[in-house]
Design an enzyme around this catalytic site. Structure first.
Site, mmCIF file in Angstrom:
data_model
loop_
_atom_site.group_PDB
_atom_site.id
_atom_site.type_symbol
_atom_site.label_atom_id
_atom_site.label_comp_id
_atom_site.label_asym_id
_atom_site.label_seq_id
_atom_site.Cartn_x
_atom_site.Cartn_y
_atom_site.Cartn_z
ATOM 1 N N ASP A 67 0.609 -1.324 -0.087
ATOM 2 C CA ASP A 67 0.047 -0.195 0.006
ATOM 3 C C ASP A 67 0.761 1.345 0.225
ATOM 4 O O ASP A 67 2.027 1.032 0.157
ATOM 5 C CB ASP A 67 -0.750 -0.056 1.336
ATOM 6 C CG ASP A 67 -0.296 -0.548 2.653
ATOM 7 O OD1 ASP A 67 0.963 -0.453 2.664
ATOM 8 O OD2 ASP A 67 -1.034 -1.206 3.534
ATOM 9 N N ASN A 136 -7.203 -3.298 14.487
ATOM 10 C CA ASN A 136 -8.736 -3.318 13.942
ATOM 11 C C ASN A 136 -8.925 -4.547 13.064
ATOM 12 O O ASN A 136 -9.875 -4.954 12.465
ATOM 13 C CB ASN A 136 -9.302 -2.279 13.519
ATOM 14 C CG ASN A 136 -8.866 -1.743 12.048
ATOM 15 O OD1 ASN A 136 -7.822 -2.497 11.636
ATOM 16 N ND2 ASN A 136 -9.162 -0.666 11.476
ATOM 17 N N HIS A 138 -7.068 -5.144 10.194
ATOM 18 C CA HIS A 138 -6.781 -4.849 8.763
ATOM 19 C C HIS A 138 -5.334 -5.620 8.383
ATOM 20 O O HIS A 138 -4.664 -5.967 9.134
ATOM 21 C CB HIS A 138 -6.784 -3.289 8.228
ATOM 22 C CG HIS A 138 -5.510 -2.416 8.775
ATOM 23 N ND1 HIS A 138 -5.636 -1.206 9.169
ATOM 24 C CD2 HIS A 138 -4.119 -3.006 9.030
ATOM 25 C CE1 HIS A 138 -4.283 -0.666 9.435
ATOM 26 N NE2 HIS A 138 -3.624 -1.727 9.073
ATOM 27 N N GLU A 143 -9.552 -1.974 5.469
ATOM 28 C CA GLU A 143 -10.432 -2.076 6.739
ATOM 29 C C GLU A 143 -11.384 -3.046 6.985
ATOM 30 O O GLU A 143 -12.058 -3.529 6.178
ATOM 31 C CB GLU A 143 -10.612 -0.555 6.840
ATOM 32 C CG GLU A 143 -9.732 0.471 6.755
ATOM 33 C CD GLU A 143 -8.583 0.657 7.914
ATOM 34 O OE1 GLU A 143 -8.400 -0.315 8.722
ATOM 35 O OE2 GLU A 143 -7.902 1.737 8.042
HETATM 36 C C1 F6R Z 1 1.584 -1.372 5.949
HETATM 37 C C2 F6R Z 1 0.337 -2.210 6.029
HETATM 38 C C3 F6R Z 1 -0.593 -2.287 7.504
HETATM 39 C C4 F6R Z 1 0.347 -2.699 8.685
HETATM 40 C C5 F6R Z 1 -0.495 -2.812 10.058
HETATM 41 C C6 F6R Z 1 0.518 -2.840 11.167
HETATM 42 O O1 F6R Z 1 2.221 -1.626 4.812
HETATM 43 O O2 F6R Z 1 -0.125 -2.542 5.168
HETATM 44 O O3 F6R Z 1 -1.481 -3.331 7.510
HETATM 45 O O4 F6R Z 1 0.961 -3.856 8.332
HETATM 46 O O5 F6R Z 1 -0.926 -1.487 10.216
HETATM 47 O O6 F6R Z 1 1.385 -1.815 11.427
HETATM 48 P P1 F6R Z 1 2.491 -1.826 12.565
HETATM 49 O O7 F6R Z 1 3.589 -3.018 11.960
HETATM 50 O O8 F6R Z 1 3.093 -0.537 12.243
HETATM 51 O O9 F6R Z 1 1.772 -2.011 13.687
#
Ligand code: F6R
Length: 254
Positions: A67, A136, A138, A143
């Site tokens: 992303d 959450n 995701h 989401e």
């Molecule tokens: C990032 C992504 C997100 C993160 C997730 C966890 O490219 O796609 O899904 O992997 O938000 O983020 P951290 O590792 O910062 O807790």
């Protein structure tokens, strides 16, 4: 889904780096799916260390990140392009044109998302997709509420996701409100999926992913539909899992 609970976050990162290394040894021109975020930082540090010690080359590999924020150029300090350059690409022998992220400042973000999906397919699909999990549930920026059949597209970011990523920006107003993300179907089409979660803040999302209903309420639950999905956890992230479920899932997938 194969769930492994490792002694600590460092062991999770080391195991993940080992899986990436094995993938590249078996297939030097593998297509890696990559993620940003705090969970991945120690994984990239370990991959850089292995590269510097001469054990690991990305010279024939390609990568696609999950992303990117809509509205941010690749040089913006908060962009995922910049984060990946700093943590991995510039410190290894990845060829510059072999690393891909959606272009956040594309004039037509939806067209960019569609083109990104096409680029993944044209590259032969993803061999190993790394991912973290949001509090959450995701994966990527899919989401809760995202269809399990979703492909790459423009999505609004949930308030809890914007709050979790506030630390990378100077002001509240600077935190992007939208992203281009691979869809859940895009992620599931990878030949292998590897999800990492560390820390107590992820425990509830991990439990819902592994033990709740499979469906859009917890996008990460879709990984249970994948035939080659591995989850690496530290004890804090695994704290709310039923041990019997972990044993069953391990047994089912060896
Ligand atoms: C990032 C992504 C997100 C993160 C997730 C966890 O490219 O796609 O899904 O992997 O938000 O983020 P951290 O590792 O910062 O807790």
């Amino acid at each position: 889904m194969n769930i492994l609970i490792l002694p600590d976050a460092a062991a999770v990162a080391a195991r993940a780096a080992g899986i990436v290394a094995r993938t590249l040894q078996a297939k030097p021109d593998a297509v890696l799916g990559l993620a940003t975020g705090g969970t991945m930082q120690p994984v990239y540090a370990e991959l850089v260390r292995r590269h510097r010690s001469g054990d690991l080359s990305f010279a024939r590999a390609a990568s696609f990140n999950l992303d990117e924020y809509v509205g941010l150029s690749r040089d913006h300090p908060g962009s995922y392009h910049r984060a990946m350059e700093t943590a991995l690409f510039a410190q290894t022998d990845f060829r510059p044109h072999a690393t891909h992220l959606p272009r956040g400042d594309a004039p037509d973000p939806m067209a960019e998302a569609v083109a990104y999906e096409t680029r993944i397919t044209a590259a032969g699909g993803i061999d190993l997709q790394l991912m973290g999990i949001g509090i959450n549930g995701h994966i990527g920026f899919n989401e809760p509420g995202s269809a399990l059949t979703s492909q790459s597209r423009v999505v609004p970011l949930a308030p809890e996701t914007r709050a979790a990523n506030r630390r990378y920006f100077d002001r509240d107003a600077d935190v992007p409100t939208q992203a281009i993300t691979m869809g859940i179907a895009t992620i599931l089409s990878a030949r292998a999926c590897l999800l990492l979660a560390t820390g107590a803040a992820k425990a509830q999302a991990v439990a819902t992913m592994a033990m709740g209903e499979i469906g859009p309420a917890c996008p990460a639950s879709a990984l249970r539909l994948h035939g080659d999905g591995t989850v690496l956890l530290d004890p804090a992230a695994a704290a709310l899992l039923d041990p019997a479920i972990v044993a069953t899932m391990d047994a089912a997938h060896g």
